[in-house]
Motif scaffolding. Sequence first.
Motif, PDB file in Angstrom:
ATOM      1  N   LEU A 410     -28.883  -0.654  50.655  1.00 22.20           N
ATOM      2  CA  LEU A 410     -28.485   0.613  51.276  1.00 22.20           C
ATOM      3  C   LEU A 410     -27.961   0.458  52.700  1.00 22.20           C
ATOM      4  N   GLY A 411     -27.986  -0.766  53.227  1.00 25.25           N
ATOM      5  CA  GLY A 411     -27.467  -0.992  54.571  1.00 25.25           C
ATOM      6  C   GLY A 411     -28.560  -1.080  55.617  1.00 25.25           C
ATOM      7  N   PRO A 412     -28.204  -1.556  56.831  1.00 29.94           N
ATOM      8  CA  PRO A 412     -29.196  -1.807  57.890  1.00 29.94           C
ATOM      9  C   PRO A 412     -30.031  -0.589  58.281  1.00 29.94           C
ATOM     10  N   GLN A 413     -29.424   0.618  58.272  1.00 33.94           N
ATOM     11  CA  GLN A 413     -30.177   1.804  58.688  1.00 33.94           C
ATOM     12  C   GLN A 413     -31.363   2.090  57.761  1.00 33.94           C
ATOM     13  N   ALA A 414     -31.296   1.568  56.532  1.00 35.43           N
ATOM     14  CA  ALA A 414     -32.386   1.802  55.576  1.00 35.43           C
ATOM     15  C   ALA A 414     -33.656   1.045  55.949  1.00 35.43           C
ATOM     16  N   ILE A 415     -33.574   0.129  56.912  1.00 28.83           N
ATOM     17  CA  ILE A 415     -34.791  -0.556  57.391  1.00 28.83           C
ATOM     18  C   ILE A 415     -35.811   0.477  57.857  1.00 28.83           C
ATOM     19  N   TRP A 416     -35.328   1.547  58.494  1.00 25.25           N
ATOM     20  CA  TRP A 416     -36.229   2.565  59.038  1.00 25.25           C
ATOM     21  C   TRP A 416     -36.979   3.326  57.938  1.00 25.25           C
ATOM     22  N   TRP A 417     -36.480   3.279  56.705  1.00 21.59           N
ATOM     23  CA  TRP A 417     -37.120   4.001  55.600  1.00 21.59           C
ATOM     24  C   TRP A 417     -38.276   3.227  54.965  1.00 21.59           C
ATOM     25  N   THR A 418     -38.446   1.982  55.364  1.00 23.00           N
ATOM     26  CA  THR A 418     -39.493   1.149  54.747  1.00 23.00           C
ATOM     27  C   THR A 418     -40.871   1.778  54.893  1.00 23.00           C
ATOM     28  N   PHE A 419     -41.209   2.216  56.097  1.00 24.51           N
ATOM     29  CA  PHE A 419     -42.523   2.803  56.364  1.00 24.51           C
ATOM     30  C   PHE A 419     -42.778   4.060  55.530  1.00 24.51           C
ATOM     31  N   PRO A 420     -41.895   5.076  55.542  1.00 22.29           N
ATOM     32  CA  PRO A 420     -42.177   6.273  54.718  1.00 22.29           C
ATOM     33  C   PRO A 420     -42.191   5.998  53.222  1.00 22.29           C
ATOM     34  N   VAL A 421     -41.341   5.106  52.743  1.00 27.35           N
ATOM     35  CA  VAL A 421     -41.316   4.811  51.305  1.00 27.35           C
ATOM     36  C   VAL A 421     -42.623   4.138  50.868  1.00 27.35           C
ATOM     37  N   ALA A 422     -43.072   3.130  51.621  1.00 28.56           N
ATOM     38  CA  ALA A 422     -44.312   2.419  51.274  1.00 28.56           C
ATOM     39  C   ALA A 422     -45.519   3.354  51.332  1.00 28.56           C
ATOM     40  N   GLU A 423     -45.603   4.188  52.373  1.00 25.54           N
ATOM     41  CA  GLU A 423     -46.730   5.121  52.502  1.00 25.54           C
ATOM     42  C   GLU A 423     -46.677   6.195  51.419  1.00 25.54           C
ATOM     43  N   GLY A 424     -45.479   6.692  51.113  1.00 24.06           N
ATOM     44  CA  GLY A 424     -45.344   7.740  50.118  1.00 24.06           C
ATOM     45  C   GLY A 424     -45.728   7.277  48.724  1.00 24.06           C
ATOM     46  N   ILE A 425     -45.267   6.080  48.343  1.00 21.90           N
ATOM     47  CA  ILE A 425     -45.620   5.551  47.021  1.00 21.90           C
ATOM     48  C   ILE A 425     -47.124   5.289  46.941  1.00 21.90           C
ATOM     49  N   THR A 426     -47.714   4.767  48.031  1.00 21.77           N
ATOM     50  CA  THR A 426     -49.162   4.532  48.057  1.00 21.77           C
ATOM     51  C   THR A 426     -49.932   5.826  47.828  1.00 21.77           C
ATOM     52  N   ALA A 427     -49.531   6.901  48.525  1.00 24.03           N
ATOM     53  CA  ALA A 427     -50.211   8.196  48.363  1.00 24.03           C
ATOM     54  C   ALA A 427     -50.093   8.704  46.932  1.00 24.03           C
ATOM     55  N   CYS A 428     -48.935   8.548  46.331  1.00 28.70           N
ATOM     56  CA  CYS A 428     -48.740   8.984  44.932  1.00 28.70           C
ATOM     57  C   CYS A 428     -49.622   8.190  43.972  1.00 28.70           C
ATOM     58  N   LEU A 429     -49.729   6.888  44.190  1.00 31.75           N
ATOM     59  CA  LEU A 429     -50.572   6.048  43.329  1.00 31.75           C
ATOM     60  C   LEU A 429     -52.049   6.403  43.463  1.00 31.75           C
ATOM     61  N   ILE A 430     -52.487   6.697  44.698  1.00 37.09           N
ATOM     62  CA  ILE A 430     -53.888   7.102  44.901  1.00 37.09           C
ATOM     63  C   ILE A 430     -54.160   8.409  44.170  1.00 37.09           C
ATOM     64  N   TYR A 431     -53.230   9.365  44.336  1.00 37.88           N
ATOM     65  CA  TYR A 431     -53.382  10.668  43.667  1.00 37.88           C
ATOM     66  C   TYR A 431     -53.482  10.480  42.158  1.00 37.88           C
ATOM     67  N   TRP A 432     -52.618   9.660  41.594  1.00 42.08           N
ATOM     68  CA  TRP A 432     -52.631   9.400  40.150  1.00 42.08           C
ATOM     69  C   TRP A 432     -53.964   8.776  39.727  1.00 42.08           C
ATOM     70  N   TYR A 433     -54.476   7.831  40.521  1.00 39.11           N
ATOM     71  CA  TYR A 433     -55.730   7.153  40.171  1.00 39.11           C
ATOM     72  C   TYR A 433     -56.912   8.134  40.200  1.00 39.11           C
ATOM     73  N   ILE A 434     -56.966   8.977  41.225  1.00 40.29           N
ATOM     74  CA  ILE A 434     -58.079   9.915  41.343  1.00 40.29           C
ATOM     75  C   ILE A 434     -58.034  10.966  40.240  1.00 40.29           C
ATOM     76  N   LYS A 435     -56.813  11.405  39.859  1.00 41.86           N
ATOM     77  CA  LYS A 435     -56.690  12.366  38.762  1.00 41.86           C
ATOM     78  C   LYS A 435     -57.202  11.777  37.451  1.00 41.86           C
ATOM     79  N   LYS A 436     -56.975  10.470  37.249  1.00 43.21           N
ATOM     80  CA  LYS A 436     -57.444   9.816  36.034  1.00 43.21           C
ATOM     81  C   LYS A 436     -58.922   9.449  36.113  1.00 43.21           C
ATOM     82  N   ASN A 437     -59.446   9.309  37.333  1.00 41.10           N
ATOM     83  CA  ASN A 437     -60.855   8.922  37.531  1.00 41.10           C
ATOM     84  C   ASN A 437     -61.504   9.876  38.527  1.00 41.10           C
ATOM     85  N   PRO A 438     -61.714  11.140  38.167  1.00 49.07           N
ATOM     86  CA  PRO A 438     -62.218  12.135  39.127  1.00 49.07           C
ATOM     87  C   PRO A 438     -63.597  11.807  39.688  1.00 49.07           C
TER      88      PRO A 438
END
Length: 447
Positions: A410-438
């Motif tokens: 996506l080009g050099p400016q996409a370096i700045w998106w690394t932090f929000p993408v990694a944190e966002g996917i992590t939050a989604c995975l945690i949510y999915w895990y807790i929903k399956k294991n309340p």
Amino acid sequence: MTTINPIETRPLKPLFLSYLFPAMIGMLLMSVNILVDGIFVSHGVGPSALAGVNIAVPIFSILLSISLWIGMGGATLYSISLGEGNKQRAHQLFTLAFTTMLMVVITIIGLLAFNLKEISYIFGASDVTFPYVQQYLHVILLFGVFYTIENLLSIFIRNDGNPRLAMLGLITTSVLNIILNYVFIFVLNYGVTGCALATAIATIIGTSVLCLHFSRPQSELKFVPSFFNLSDLRKIFAIGLPSFIVEASVAVIVILYNVTFLHYLGANGVTAYAMVNYIHTVLLTIFLGIGMALQPLVSYHHGARLIERLVALLKIGLATAFILGLTTALIAMLFPSQLMALFGDSSFEIRSMAAQGFIHFAIGYVFLGINMVLAEFFQSIEKIRIATTIMLLRSIILFIPTLILLPKFLGPQAIWWTFPVAEGITACLIYWYIKKNPRTISTSEML
């Protein structure tokens, strides 16, 4: 007759707030020390010196990560023991954690000091920046043990029911650091060495303030002669591992960002990231402060088996983290230029690059707080595998491939998106895990 600890009966919201504000202010001021170093160096020495100090920050973070690892591991067990009513074990755990940390930190400082040049270049130093890295780290390593002692004591003092003194010690360090930075850099012209001296002297005095806790009549922080227990030592390292990953990954992330920005955007990119990273360091510790406030309360309630109050505390922590994360992201998006203007000696091109990048970068704060609170909660109830997985996902497992792939496609400016993408996917995975294991968050069973 058994005395009931007020923690067990006090309403949860005011109880949490009584820990939250001192913890957040204390952690904020601790990080302000690093931000102040950056501002004074930028204005008083120059952009190359700022880049040099930023390269040195990961080594500084290594020492902090050790004190957090052992401090949070020991303090969690300490609060659980108090919740169980076992004060003698609490004394032994404090002594064991303090002694172990000293031995580990002194060993690491020795290794770093004897291999300073090689390590500095691995961390991103160049022939231009290395002299500044060297000047800063010579002092920091010499006095680094005091910085780790201050951090460990503040953690245990908070767990011993005195969050205000923990905050006062860090306030003392922060205020003195600002004053001494000005004197050493602008009055005495000591340059980067003066910046490091200011941090060292302020930390020693701040640690002295924390030591006042030992004269407190109700203090349970006591050194005892018989303390070594191999099983407890293993538990300290296991429980504290997520805290170590948080801080140690800061060093890894800064190094990888520096290398990536240098590759795609050159020296200007590294300096722009340095400006963003100083702001991020402050914001990160504010979110850590929420976890720091939650940990003593959760660990105590876990030890006392007060499950309903424990789950309610988690909900309060998550709500606080989300509101703070959303507010932080909005402020960063609305006022990026004003924030970057703190580093006034940089060129317009660099400030503009940093401001534009921070707008994208800041989206990650919406998810960061949630991830940190959940990791801290699981760590505090001894569910170490879940807590460790959360920290590894956001800082290594998802972060590294995202940092490699985004700018490539996506080009050099996409370096700045690394932090929000990694944190966002992590939050989604945690949510999915807790929903399956309340039952994960409705029971304090160990995994």
